[in-house]
Write an enzyme that holds these catalytic residues in place. Structure first.
Site, PDB file in Angstrom:
ATOM      1  N   ASP A 118       4.947   0.330  12.132  1.00 26.90           N
ATOM      2  CA  ASP A 118       3.709  -0.270  11.615  1.00 26.90           C
ATOM      3  C   ASP A 118       3.544  -1.729  12.025  1.00 26.90           C
ATOM      4  OD1 ASP A 118       3.636   1.496   8.414  1.00 26.90           O
ATOM      5  OD2 ASP A 118       3.196   2.098  10.458  1.00 26.90           O
ATOM      6  N   LYS A 125       0.856  -1.202   0.000  1.00 30.05           N
ATOM      7  CA  LYS A 125       0.000   0.000   0.000  1.00 30.05           C
ATOM      8  C   LYS A 125       0.887   1.245   0.000  1.00 30.05           C
ATOM      9  CE  LYS A 125      -1.683   1.532   4.075  1.00 30.05           C
ATOM     10  NZ  LYS A 125      -1.326   2.917   4.403  1.00 30.05           N
ATOM     11  N   ASN A 126       1.914   1.238   0.854  1.00 24.44           N
ATOM     12  CA  ASN A 126       2.702   2.457   1.047  1.00 24.44           C
ATOM     13  C   ASN A 126       3.698   2.723  -0.074  1.00 24.44           C
ATOM     14  OD1 ASN A 126       1.198   2.812   3.295  1.00 24.44           O
ATOM     15  ND2 ASN A 126       2.798   2.238   4.749  1.00 24.44           N
ATOM     16  N   ARG A 186       0.350  14.391  13.349  1.00 22.63           N
ATOM     17  CA  ARG A 186       0.953  14.136  12.021  1.00 22.63           C
ATOM     18  C   ARG A 186       0.970  15.404  11.165  1.00 22.63           C
ATOM     19  NH1 ARG A 186      -1.254   8.563   9.835  1.00 22.63           N
ATOM     20  NH2 ARG A 186       0.640   8.610   8.597  1.00 22.63           N
ATOM     21  N   CYS A 221      -4.915  12.276  13.059  1.00 23.17           N
ATOM     22  CA  CYS A 221      -5.579  10.976  12.921  1.00 23.17           C
ATOM     23  C   CYS A 221      -5.362  10.266  14.253  1.00 23.17           C
ATOM     24  CB  CYS A 221      -4.983  10.180  11.774  1.00 23.17           C
ATOM     25  SG  CYS A 221      -3.336   9.658  12.143  1.00 23.17           S
ATOM     26  N   ARG A 258      -8.549  -0.430   4.845  1.00 24.28           N
ATOM     27  CA  ARG A 258      -7.683   0.581   4.212  1.00 24.28           C
ATOM     28  C   ARG A 258      -6.338  -0.037   3.833  1.00 24.28           C
ATOM     29  NH1 ARG A 258      -6.755   5.939   7.313  1.00 24.28           N
ATOM     30  NH2 ARG A 258      -5.474   6.104   5.451  1.00 24.28           N
TER      31      ARG A 258
HETATM   32  C1  EPZ Z   1       4.203   6.792   6.375  1.00 23.93           C
HETATM   33  O1  EPZ Z   1       3.421   7.797   6.989  1.00 23.93           O
HETATM   34  C2  EPZ Z   1       3.306   5.571   6.283  1.00 23.93           C
HETATM   35  N1  EPZ Z   1       2.142   5.886   5.445  1.00 23.93           N
HETATM   36  C3  EPZ Z   1       2.845   5.148   7.673  1.00 23.93           C
HETATM   37  O2  EPZ Z   1       2.092   3.955   7.520  1.00 23.93           O
HETATM   38  C4  EPZ Z   1       4.080   4.852   8.522  1.00 23.93           C
HETATM   39  O3  EPZ Z   1       3.669   4.538   9.836  1.00 23.93           O
HETATM   40  C5  EPZ Z   1       5.004   6.073   8.543  1.00 23.93           C
HETATM   41  O4  EPZ Z   1       5.340   6.463   7.199  1.00 23.93           O
HETATM   42  C6  EPZ Z   1       6.297   5.800   9.294  1.00 23.93           C
HETATM   43  O5  EPZ Z   1       6.963   4.730   8.706  1.00 23.93           O
HETATM   44  C7  EPZ Z   1       2.286   5.850   4.101  1.00 23.93           C
HETATM   45  O6  EPZ Z   1       3.351   5.594   3.573  1.00 23.93           O
HETATM   46  C8  EPZ Z   1       1.046   6.144   3.294  1.00 23.93           C
HETATM   47  P1  EPZ Z   1       6.246  10.163   8.488  1.00 23.93           P
HETATM   48  P2  EPZ Z   1       3.946   9.330   7.016  1.00 23.93           P
HETATM   49  O7  EPZ Z   1       6.105  11.427   7.732  1.00 23.93           O
HETATM   50  O8  EPZ Z   1       4.677   9.632   5.778  1.00 23.93           O
HETATM   51  C9  EPZ Z   1       6.220  13.370  11.987  1.00 23.93           C
HETATM   52  C10 EPZ Z   1       0.289   2.551   7.754  1.00 23.93           C
HETATM   53  O9  EPZ Z   1      -0.079   1.926   8.754  1.00 23.93           O
HETATM   54  N2  EPZ Z   1       6.156  14.382  10.927  1.00 23.93           N
HETATM   55  O10 EPZ Z   1       7.456   9.323   8.284  1.00 23.93           O
HETATM   56  O11 EPZ Z   1       2.800  10.179   7.403  1.00 23.93           O
HETATM   57  C11 EPZ Z   1       4.950  12.531  12.059  1.00 23.93           C
HETATM   58  O12 EPZ Z   1       3.985  13.199  12.847  1.00 23.93           O
HETATM   59  C12 EPZ Z   1       0.714   3.990   7.895  1.00 23.93           C
HETATM   60  O13 EPZ Z   1       0.381   2.063   6.597  1.00 23.93           O
HETATM   61  C13 EPZ Z   1       6.251  15.734  11.285  1.00 23.93           C
HETATM   62  O14 EPZ Z   1       6.361  16.074  12.453  1.00 23.93           O
HETATM   63  O15 EPZ Z   1       4.973   9.243   8.240  1.00 23.93           O
HETATM   64  C14 EPZ Z   1       5.432  11.259  12.703  1.00 23.93           C
HETATM   65  O16 EPZ Z   1       5.484  11.427  14.105  1.00 23.93           O
HETATM   66  C15 EPZ Z   1       0.452   4.509   9.282  1.00 23.93           C
HETATM   67  N3  EPZ Z   1       6.190  16.671  10.303  1.00 23.93           N
HETATM   68  C16 EPZ Z   1       6.850  11.111  12.146  1.00 23.93           C
HETATM   69  O17 EPZ Z   1       7.232  12.411  11.660  1.00 23.93           O
HETATM   70  C17 EPZ Z   1       6.078  16.326   8.977  1.00 23.93           C
HETATM   71  O18 EPZ Z   1       6.052  17.237   8.119  1.00 23.93           O
HETATM   72  C18 EPZ Z   1       6.961  10.105  11.007  1.00 23.93           C
HETATM   73  O19 EPZ Z   1       6.031  10.501  10.034  1.00 23.93           O
HETATM   74  C19 EPZ Z   1       5.976  14.959   8.640  1.00 23.93           C
HETATM   75  C20 EPZ Z   1       6.033  14.003   9.620  1.00 23.93           C
END
Ligand code: EPZ
Length: 418
Positions: A305, A22-23, A121, A116, A397
């Site tokens: 995850d 998915k990701n 996030r 969420c 999802r």
């Molecule tokens: C991706 O989310 C995945 N989703 C998530 O999978 C996964 O848990 C996550 O990466 C971490 O591996 C998809 O790929 C669609 P991040 P993403 O930006 O990109 C903070 C699932 O179950 N952050 O790496 O949203 C954020 O709040 C989902 O399939 C900021 O602070 O994750 C988090 O604490 C859930 N500012 C951390 O960084 C930003 O601008 C990691 O988030 C962006 C992120």
């Protein structure tokens, strides 16, 4: 709303084929906006998030159709540059619309995604990086309005945290920027490498994907592509843990074992028998497992995850263990639901302290987020008696045919359509 009903206690046995990631599929679908040429993407999982993205692309103006596990994207005459709240709120990954549309239209207005279940996030790293590439950003009326009248220009970008989405968004923007962009402290997840492979197939010049330092030399135009999505490492890890928690044996097929090495290495330390080949993982429960502490980290560390699924298993092993969540600030919503099965878990800040219990008793439970839902299904498969899992739209999802795949492995599991 649909529910899943499980009568637990069955040892799972058999084969399962992992679906496409998915990701990986989501950013690659958004990458189709970077060209007006046709694109064909294979091994796309059948998931709600994919349907949401296909609908989103059609709304924006990119004619996109899913036939089985293949998505075909065709040319489009005119793109909308607005991503409305009712689309973005359904799926946080919708923010990935920004990179391609900024690169192509030089403007895009995206509703803020909102938080969420697993935390606020924010998207600050995405926006700061777009500013560095020359975009003007204004946040008003719940929308992020971005404009780059003179087009995007290459820049040096460094992330305070290796955000997956921010790395993907900048890749999707910088490939058509003027000049060179470097990203330091980039996300190293396999999904980044898969996206970069697609972008290079389209004629982009991306090097270093999969490492913390990525370089992108902007080009003027990108062309169509055909690509097969990598297997879903998180789905695969969920089935490895399913074999462990039900004391069964499963052959997991169409998988890249390296992508879930951290999970399998920790499970081997617990005493689980795991044998990997190039594209399969054979898992067999042969003796009582010992609990193992884990700390979630970015790839190649233990994946956030898989944290909930891991915790479900640790709750049923004799002894103490702790799980530390270092990626999201609020990813323990499954703890209260696991406690309804009889789990003994105490949360202390970002650490969950677990004391193993002898058994779980089936219970009615509620899914809060995608991976928490997987943990509750695993707990139900191991529990004595009946478990009813509600709000399974979260599961739909991210898991392709979850109950069908578990049923094929011998689980007494069925979906009740409401
Ligand atoms: C991706 O989310 C995945 N989703 C998530 O999978 C996964 O848990 C996550 O990466 C971490 O591996 C998809 O790929 C669609 P991040 P993403 O930006 O990109 C903070 C699932 O179950 N952050 O790496 O949203 C954020 O709040 C989902 O399939 C900021 O602070 O994750 C988090 O604490 C859930 N500012 C951390 O960084 C930003 O601008 C990691 O988030 C962006 C992120």
């Amino acid at each position: 709303m649909d529910k899943i009903v499980i009568y637990g206690g069955k040892k799972l046995k058999g084969e399962v084929i992992v679906s496409g990631s998915k990701n990986s599929a989501l950013p690659i679908l958004f990458a189709t906006l970077l060209t007006d040429d046709p694109a064909t993407i294979k091994n796309i999982p059948s998931l709600a998030d994919i349907e949401t993205t296909v609908a989103f692309l059609n709304f924006i103006g990119k004619k996109t159709v899913k036939e089985g596990n293949t998505v075909k994207a065709y040319s489009s005459d005119k793109y909308k540059h607005i991503a409305p709240y009712d689309l973005v709120r359904k799926m946080r990954a919708s923010v990935l619309i920004m990179g391609p549309l900024l690169a192509r239209l030089k403007k895009v207005n995206v509703s803020l995604p909102g938080g969420c279940a697993i935390g606020a996030r924010p998207v600050d790293m995405h926006l700061d990086a777009f500013k560095k590439l020359g975009a003007e950003i204004a946040v008003e009326g719940g929308y992020v309005k971005t404009f780059a009248g003179n087009g995007l220009k290459g820049a040096q970008i460094s992330f305070r945290f290796p955000s997956v989405g921010a790395t993907e968004n900048i890749l999707l923007a910088a490939v058509l920027a003027k000049g060179k962009t470097t990203i330091t402290n980039a996300s190293c997840e396999p999904e980044i490498e898969d996206l970069a492979e697609v972008l290079n197939k389209m004629g982009a010049k991306v090097t270093g994907a999969g490492t913390k330092k990525i370089a992108i030399d902007g080009v003027d135009k990108l062309h169509g592509f055909t690509h097969e999505i990598i297997p879903d490492r998180i789905e695969a890890a969920t089935y490895v843990i399913a074999a462990a928690i039900t004391k069964g044996e499963i052959i997991i097929k169409k998988v890249i074992p390296q992508h879930l090495k951290s999970v399998n290495d920790n499970l081997k330390k617990c005493g689980l028998y795991i044998k990997e080949t190039k594209d399969t993982i054979f898992v067999k429960w042969i003796k009582s497992l010992k609990p193992q502490n884990v700390k979630t980290e970015v790839y190649p560390g233990f994946p956030t995850d898989v944290q909930a699924q891991w915790m479900a298993l640790m709750c049923l092993l004799n002894g103490k263990s702790c799980v530390e969540e270092n990626v999201f600030e609020n990813r323990f919503l499954h703890v209260a639901e696991l406690q309804r099965f009889g789990a003994d878990i105490a949360i202390d800040g970002k650490t969950a302290n677990i004391k193993g219990v002898k058994k779980f008793s089936g219970a009615p439970v509620m899914v809060s987020d995608l991976r928490a839902g997987a943990a509750l299904v695993l707990a139900g498969l191991a529990a004595n008696g009946k478990t009813t899992v509600s709000r399974i739209y979260h599961l739909d999802r991210g898991y392709d045919m979850l109950e069908k795949k578990f049923k094929k492995l011998g689980a007494d599991i069925r979906r009740i359509r409401n």
